[in-house]
Scaffold this motif. Structure first.
Motif, PDB file in Angstrom:
ATOM      1  N   ASP A  41      27.579  28.725  34.692  1.00 14.82           N
ATOM      2  CA  ASP A  41      28.409  28.990  35.856  1.00 14.82           C
ATOM      3  C   ASP A  41      27.909  30.241  36.586  1.00 14.82           C
ATOM      4  OD1 ASP A  41      29.266  31.152  34.367  1.00 14.82           O
ATOM      5  OD2 ASP A  41      31.194  30.269  33.833  1.00 14.82           O
ATOM      6  N   TYR A  42      28.781  30.797  37.419  1.00 17.55           N
ATOM      7  CA  TYR A  42      28.362  31.902  38.284  1.00 17.55           C
ATOM      8  C   TYR A  42      28.491  33.278  37.627  1.00 17.55           C
ATOM      9  CZ  TYR A  42      27.342  29.025  42.273  1.00 17.55           C
ATOM     10  OH  TYR A  42      26.742  28.123  43.112  1.00 17.55           O
ATOM     11  N   ALA A  43      28.751  33.313  36.309  1.00 16.36           N
ATOM     12  CA  ALA A  43      28.939  34.592  35.623  1.00 16.36           C
ATOM     13  C   ALA A  43      27.691  35.470  35.707  1.00 16.36           C
ATOM     14  CB  ALA A  43      29.325  34.355  34.167  1.00 16.36           C
ATOM     15  N   LEU A  44      26.508  34.874  35.634  1.00 12.50           N
ATOM     16  CA  LEU A  44      25.262  35.659  35.689  1.00 12.50           C
ATOM     17  C   LEU A  44      25.160  36.421  37.006  1.00 12.50           C
ATOM     18  CD1 LEU A  44      22.461  36.139  34.196  1.00 12.50           C
ATOM     19  CD2 LEU A  44      21.563  34.379  35.712  1.00 12.50           C
ATOM     20  N   LEU A  45      25.390  35.747  38.122  1.00 15.48           N
ATOM     21  CA  LEU A  45      25.321  36.403  39.434  1.00 15.48           C
ATOM     22  C   LEU A  45      26.507  37.339  39.641  1.00 15.48           C
ATOM     23  CD1 LEU A  45      24.179  33.427  41.701  1.00 15.48           C
ATOM     24  CD2 LEU A  45      22.794  35.313  40.849  1.00 15.48           C
ATOM     25  N   SER A  46      27.672  36.943  39.150  1.00 18.25           N
ATOM     26  CA  SER A  46      28.860  37.786  39.303  1.00 18.25           C
ATOM     27  C   SER A  46      28.676  39.099  38.548  1.00 18.25           C
ATOM     28  CB  SER A  46      30.105  37.045  38.799  1.00 18.25           C
ATOM     29  OG  SER A  46      30.329  35.868  39.555  1.00 18.25           O
ATOM     30  N   ASN A  47      28.084  39.044  37.359  1.00 19.19           N
ATOM     31  CA  ASN A  47      27.811  40.262  36.595  1.00 19.19           C
ATOM     32  C   ASN A  47      26.831  41.164  37.334  1.00 19.19           C
ATOM     33  OD1 ASN A  47      29.495  39.694  34.468  1.00 19.19           O
ATOM     34  ND2 ASN A  47      27.906  38.751  33.219  1.00 19.19           N
ATOM     35  N   LEU A  48      25.838  40.567  37.972  1.00 17.24           N
ATOM     36  CA  LEU A  48      24.820  41.353  38.670  1.00 17.24           C
ATOM     37  C   LEU A  48      25.434  42.164  39.812  1.00 17.24           C
ATOM     38  CD1 LEU A  48      21.824  42.069  39.241  1.00 17.24           C
ATOM     39  CD2 LEU A  48      21.741  40.038  40.716  1.00 17.24           C
ATOM     40  N   LEU A  49      26.314  41.536  40.602  1.00 19.26           N
ATOM     41  CA  LEU A  49      26.867  42.195  41.781  1.00 19.26           C
ATOM     42  C   LEU A  49      28.276  42.750  41.560  1.00 19.26           C
ATOM     43  CD1 LEU A  49      25.629  39.964  44.725  1.00 19.26           C
ATOM     44  CD2 LEU A  49      24.582  41.995  43.729  1.00 19.26           C
TER      45      LEU A  49
END
Length: 246
Positions: A101-109
């Motif tokens: 899911d989008y957790a990887l990108l959400s963690n980054l930003l």
């Protein structure tokens, strides 16, 4: 197949600010500038800085609006494909991959993301649906400022709109309780086949005392050409497992 004629020029930001414009008028003008293309291709120069360590990349970006975002680094060393359903990524340097899911990108930003938000960020459009809320309008020296009539204790939001074309000059999100701050600045825009698209973007993401800075420069942008999205995770790569979602 429609072929773009690649008529690209940088847009001068010279619009005059009207003190009498309302929040509803700003939102209406902003909505008129939403992307209308079907596909986009671009070369993007990315500079990534974290802990005072800077890395530079050149990537190919391809997009089918509302459906797929595809990013390929030089020599195929890393590749990502983002769809409304999932985020997929692999890199050949570390022989690792992520699919989920989008957790990887959400963690980054440091802010919860989905496909629409990622697409909007890349296109100079608001991360939030402005028709859903009530906003007040004000101005500074260079931009119109939209902010919710009632800021949330969990998320404070400031949107700066360009007086020349009403796309974003800056998006600023503050999460005081989580000590997170995200600022996305659109330093320049370009006209590509009568569509206004970002040319230079600077992203600053801060969580506690850690800061990530991402600078993006769009080059060789073309619209509505036929695009492909080849993506296959190589065998033997190690999966990236995330411990915490944001």
């Amino acid at each position: 197949m429609a072929i773009s004629c690649k008529s690209t020029k940088t847009i001068a930001s010279s619009g005059e600010i009207s003190e009498s414009i309302s929040a509803k008028q700003l939102i209406r003008e902003n909505a008129k500038q939403g992307a209308k293309f079907k596909t986009l291709q671009a070369k993007v120069k990315i500079d990534y800085t974290q802990d005072l360590q800077e890395q530079g990349y050149s990537v190919n970006l391809r997009m089918e609006k509302d459906r797929t975002i595809w990013i390929n680094a030089t020599l195929g060393l890393a590749r990502a494909m983002i769809t409304p359903d999932k985020v997929s990524f692999y890199d050949r340097i570390n022989n690792q991959f992520f699919e989920g899911d989008y957790a990887l990108l959400s963690n980054l930003l440091g802010v919860e993301l989905n496909f629409e938000k990622v697409q909007s960020l890349l296109l100079g459009e608001s991360l939030f649906n402005l028709k859903d809320g009530k906003y007040t309008a004000s101005t500074n020296d260079k931009s119109y400022i939209l902010q919710p009539k009632e800021q949330s204790a969990l998320l404070e939001l400031f949107l700066l709109l360009n007086p020349s074309h009403f796309k974003m000059d800056s998006q600023q999100l503050l999460q005081p309780l989580k000590k997170r701050y995200l600022q996305v600045d659109y330093l320049a825009y370009q006209d590509v086949d009568k569509e206004i698209l970002p040319k230079d973007i600077k992203i600053i993401a801060i969580e506690n005392n850690e800061e990530v800075i991402i600078a993006m420069e769009y080059k060789s942008v073309s619209l509505n050409e036929e695009v492909r999205f080849p993506f296959k995770i190589p065998s033997g790569f190690k999966e990236i497992i995330l411990n915490d979602a944001p």
